[in-house]
Design a protein around this motif. Sequence first.
Motif, PDB file in Angstrom:
ATOM      1  N   ARG A  78      13.284   5.726   2.298  1.00 23.00           N
ATOM      2  CA  ARG A  78      13.428   6.823   3.270  1.00 23.00           C
ATOM      3  C   ARG A  78      13.107   6.338   4.675  1.00 23.00           C
ATOM      4  O   ARG A  78      13.827   6.666   5.640  1.00 23.00           O
ATOM      5  CB  ARG A  78      12.511   7.992   2.898  1.00 23.00           C
ATOM      6  CG  ARG A  78      12.733   9.248   3.752  1.00 23.00           C
ATOM      7  CD  ARG A  78      11.602  10.245   3.597  1.00 23.00           C
ATOM      8  NE  ARG A  78      10.356   9.758   4.191  1.00 23.00           N
ATOM      9  CZ  ARG A  78      10.087   9.794   5.496  1.00 23.00           C
ATOM     10  NH1 ARG A  78      10.973  10.281   6.361  1.00 23.00           N
ATOM     11  NH2 ARG A  78       8.933   9.345   5.954  1.00 23.00           N
ATOM     12  N   ARG A  79      12.061   5.554   4.810  1.00 19.97           N
ATOM     13  CA  ARG A  79      11.687   5.049   6.129  1.00 19.97           C
ATOM     14  C   ARG A  79      12.721   4.055   6.656  1.00 19.97           C
ATOM     15  O   ARG A  79      12.999   4.033   7.865  1.00 19.97           O
ATOM     16  CB  ARG A  79      10.292   4.411   6.075  1.00 19.97           C
ATOM     17  CG  ARG A  79       9.205   5.410   5.761  1.00 19.97           C
ATOM     18  CD  ARG A  79       7.816   4.832   5.919  1.00 19.97           C
ATOM     19  NE  ARG A  79       6.796   5.791   5.509  1.00 19.97           N
ATOM     20  CZ  ARG A  79       5.492   5.665   5.722  1.00 19.97           C
ATOM     21  NH1 ARG A  79       5.046   4.578   6.355  1.00 19.97           N
ATOM     22  NH2 ARG A  79       4.645   6.583   5.314  1.00 19.97           N
ATOM     23  N   SER A 111      10.751   5.182  -3.216  1.00 20.65           N
ATOM     24  CA  SER A 111      11.663   6.089  -2.516  1.00 20.65           C
ATOM     25  C   SER A 111      11.215   6.331  -1.083  1.00 20.65           C
ATOM     26  O   SER A 111      12.045   6.517  -0.180  1.00 20.65           O
ATOM     27  CB  SER A 111      11.776   7.419  -3.263  1.00 20.65           C
ATOM     28  OG  SER A 111      12.426   7.239  -4.508  1.00 20.65           O
ATOM     29  N   GLU A 112       9.917   6.320  -0.850  1.00 18.88           N
ATOM     30  CA  GLU A 112       9.412   6.501   0.508  1.00 18.88           C
ATOM     31  C   GLU A 112       9.730   5.284   1.370  1.00 18.88           C
ATOM     32  O   GLU A 112      10.045   5.426   2.561  1.00 18.88           O
ATOM     33  CB  GLU A 112       7.906   6.764   0.491  1.00 18.88           C
ATOM     34  CG  GLU A 112       7.256   6.860   1.858  1.00 18.88           C
ATOM     35  CD  GLU A 112       7.795   8.010   2.717  1.00 18.88           C
ATOM     36  OE1 GLU A 112       7.547   7.986   3.935  1.00 18.88           O
ATOM     37  OE2 GLU A 112       8.446   8.920   2.172  1.00 18.88           O
ATOM     38  N   GLU A 127       0.826  -1.203   0.000  1.00 17.72           N
ATOM     39  CA  GLU A 127       0.000   0.000   0.000  1.00 17.72           C
ATOM     40  C   GLU A 127       0.866   1.260   0.000  1.00 17.72           C
ATOM     41  O   GLU A 127       0.538   2.252  -0.673  1.00 17.72           O
ATOM     42  CB  GLU A 127      -0.937  -0.012   1.210  1.00 17.72           C
ATOM     43  CG  GLU A 127      -1.959  -1.149   1.191  1.00 17.72           C
ATOM     44  CD  GLU A 127      -2.709  -1.243  -0.128  1.00 17.72           C
ATOM     45  OE1 GLU A 127      -3.182  -0.191  -0.625  1.00 17.72           O
ATOM     46  OE2 GLU A 127      -2.813  -2.354  -0.679  1.00 17.72           O
ATOM     47  N   LEU A 128       1.974   1.224   0.740  1.00 17.14           N
ATOM     48  CA  LEU A 128       2.888   2.360   0.748  1.00 17.14           C
ATOM     49  C   LEU A 128       3.512   2.567  -0.628  1.00 17.14           C
ATOM     50  O   LEU A 128       3.648   3.702  -1.109  1.00 17.14           O
ATOM     51  CB  LEU A 128       3.975   2.132   1.801  1.00 17.14           C
ATOM     52  CG  LEU A 128       5.016   3.237   1.976  1.00 17.14           C
ATOM     53  CD1 LEU A 128       4.351   4.548   2.389  1.00 17.14           C
ATOM     54  CD2 LEU A 128       6.062   2.813   3.005  1.00 17.14           C
ATOM     55  N   LEU A 129       3.902   1.484  -1.274  1.00 19.55           N
ATOM     56  CA  LEU A 129       4.449   1.585  -2.622  1.00 19.55           C
ATOM     57  C   LEU A 129       3.428   2.161  -3.593  1.00 19.55           C
ATOM     58  O   LEU A 129       3.768   2.978  -4.459  1.00 19.55           O
ATOM     59  CB  LEU A 129       4.914   0.210  -3.095  1.00 19.55           C
ATOM     60  CG  LEU A 129       6.197  -0.306  -2.453  1.00 19.55           C
ATOM     61  CD1 LEU A 129       6.333  -1.817  -2.677  1.00 19.55           C
ATOM     62  CD2 LEU A 129       7.404   0.417  -3.020  1.00 19.55           C
ATOM     63  N   GLU A 130       2.193   1.733  -3.459  1.00 20.29           N
ATOM     64  CA  GLU A 130       1.143   2.214  -4.357  1.00 20.29           C
ATOM     65  C   GLU A 130       0.876   3.699  -4.153  1.00 20.29           C
ATOM     66  O   GLU A 130       0.682   4.449  -5.114  1.00 20.29           O
ATOM     67  CB  GLU A 130      -0.140   1.411  -4.129  1.00 20.29           C
ATOM     68  CG  GLU A 130      -1.301   1.788  -5.028  1.00 20.29           C
ATOM     69  CD  GLU A 130      -1.036   1.495  -6.501  1.00 20.29           C
ATOM     70  OE1 GLU A 130      -1.612   2.204  -7.342  1.00 20.29           O
ATOM     71  OE2 GLU A 130      -0.244   0.579  -6.808  1.00 20.29           O
ATOM     72  N   SER A 131       0.890   4.144  -2.895  1.00 20.17           N
ATOM     73  CA  SER A 131       0.504   5.526  -2.610  1.00 20.17           C
ATOM     74  C   SER A 131       1.670   6.507  -2.687  1.00 20.17           C
ATOM     75  O   SER A 131       1.488   7.666  -3.107  1.00 20.17           O
ATOM     76  CB  SER A 131      -0.143   5.611  -1.222  1.00 20.17           C
ATOM     77  OG  SER A 131       0.791   5.237  -0.211  1.00 20.17           O
ATOM     78  N   GLN A 132       2.892   6.058  -2.286  1.00 16.25           N
ATOM     79  CA  GLN A 132       3.996   7.008  -2.186  1.00 16.25           C
ATOM     80  C   GLN A 132       5.266   6.567  -2.921  1.00 16.25           C
ATOM     81  O   GLN A 132       6.221   7.349  -3.011  1.00 16.25           O
ATOM     82  CB  GLN A 132       4.319   7.279  -0.716  1.00 16.25           C
ATOM     83  CG  GLN A 132       3.133   7.890   0.040  1.00 16.25           C
ATOM     84  CD  GLN A 132       3.507   8.321   1.432  1.00 16.25           C
ATOM     85  OE1 GLN A 132       4.473   9.060   1.615  1.00 16.25           O
ATOM     86  NE2 GLN A 132       2.762   7.850   2.417  1.00 16.25           N
ATOM     87  N   GLY A 133       5.300   5.345  -3.396  1.00 12.32           N
ATOM     88  CA  GLY A 133       6.412   4.914  -4.227  1.00 12.32           C
ATOM     89  C   GLY A 133       7.586   4.339  -3.449  1.00 12.32           C
ATOM     90  O   GLY A 133       7.662   4.444  -2.227  1.00 12.32           O
TER      91      GLY A 133
END
Length: 270
Positions: free
Chosen positions: A237-238, A233-234, A225-231
Amino acid sequence: MRILAASEPSKADKLNEDWFSASPNVVVVLDGATARTDTGCVHGVSWYAAQLGASLSAQASDASMTLQAALAAAIEHVANQHQECDLTSPGTPSAAVAVLRRNQSHLEYLVLGDVGIILDADSDLTVIIDDRVDKTAQLERRAADAYPIGSAEKAEALIRMKHAELAARNAPGGFWVAAADPATVDHALIGKVAVDSINRSIVLTDGAARLVRMFNEASWNSMLELLESQGPSEVLRRVRQLELSDPVGFKWPRNKQSDDATIVYIASLV
């Protein structure tokens, strides 16, 4: 189809020993093994990963070749590129490998070493990670984990751990990675799934997988879901944020503060 990718070295002034390529039909991700001992090679791990990745990407694009045959051909090709090096050295450069290939009806995969592939079929996940390396040198791993990152004691313990790992590398009862011998492909994890059953997939190195496998700050579903919404690189970063929050490895014992990290996210396969 959408393909998003990100790759970072462990530190800005270090060579990235990960490597990836991504096309609509073939994704290849490599994680070069950290060299802590003599390798017998003048080129280095980053060079090896790049040479192997480029050759494997070309070989795997030939749909008539099995993925195992493609990897074997790539290993042999790279060995022929540096015959002046001591390819019999226990520490000769090596890499973990993952390949995901799409044809009209199936997704084929190959994993050799601890690069991971995550396949999502309506949140019913298939996780393919070869963790055999984690089962080797366990006494030495625990000893290294007892020391803070950056200490002389840690560095000495990591050398002992590396020697124990190398004794188990590409040996019965140990773990298997791409190095100089094409026969290691016989030990790869391989399989295929119907392409229309998979909505999304991830191919990633263990440095990127830390968010789930080490830090427990996400599940594979929440990473998707994180990849889908923010890609991707996010995600990285985390990972870096968590690594910096525990610089000496007291909360999360590990070999080094940061690791090379690569993630490829593929959505809308059909």
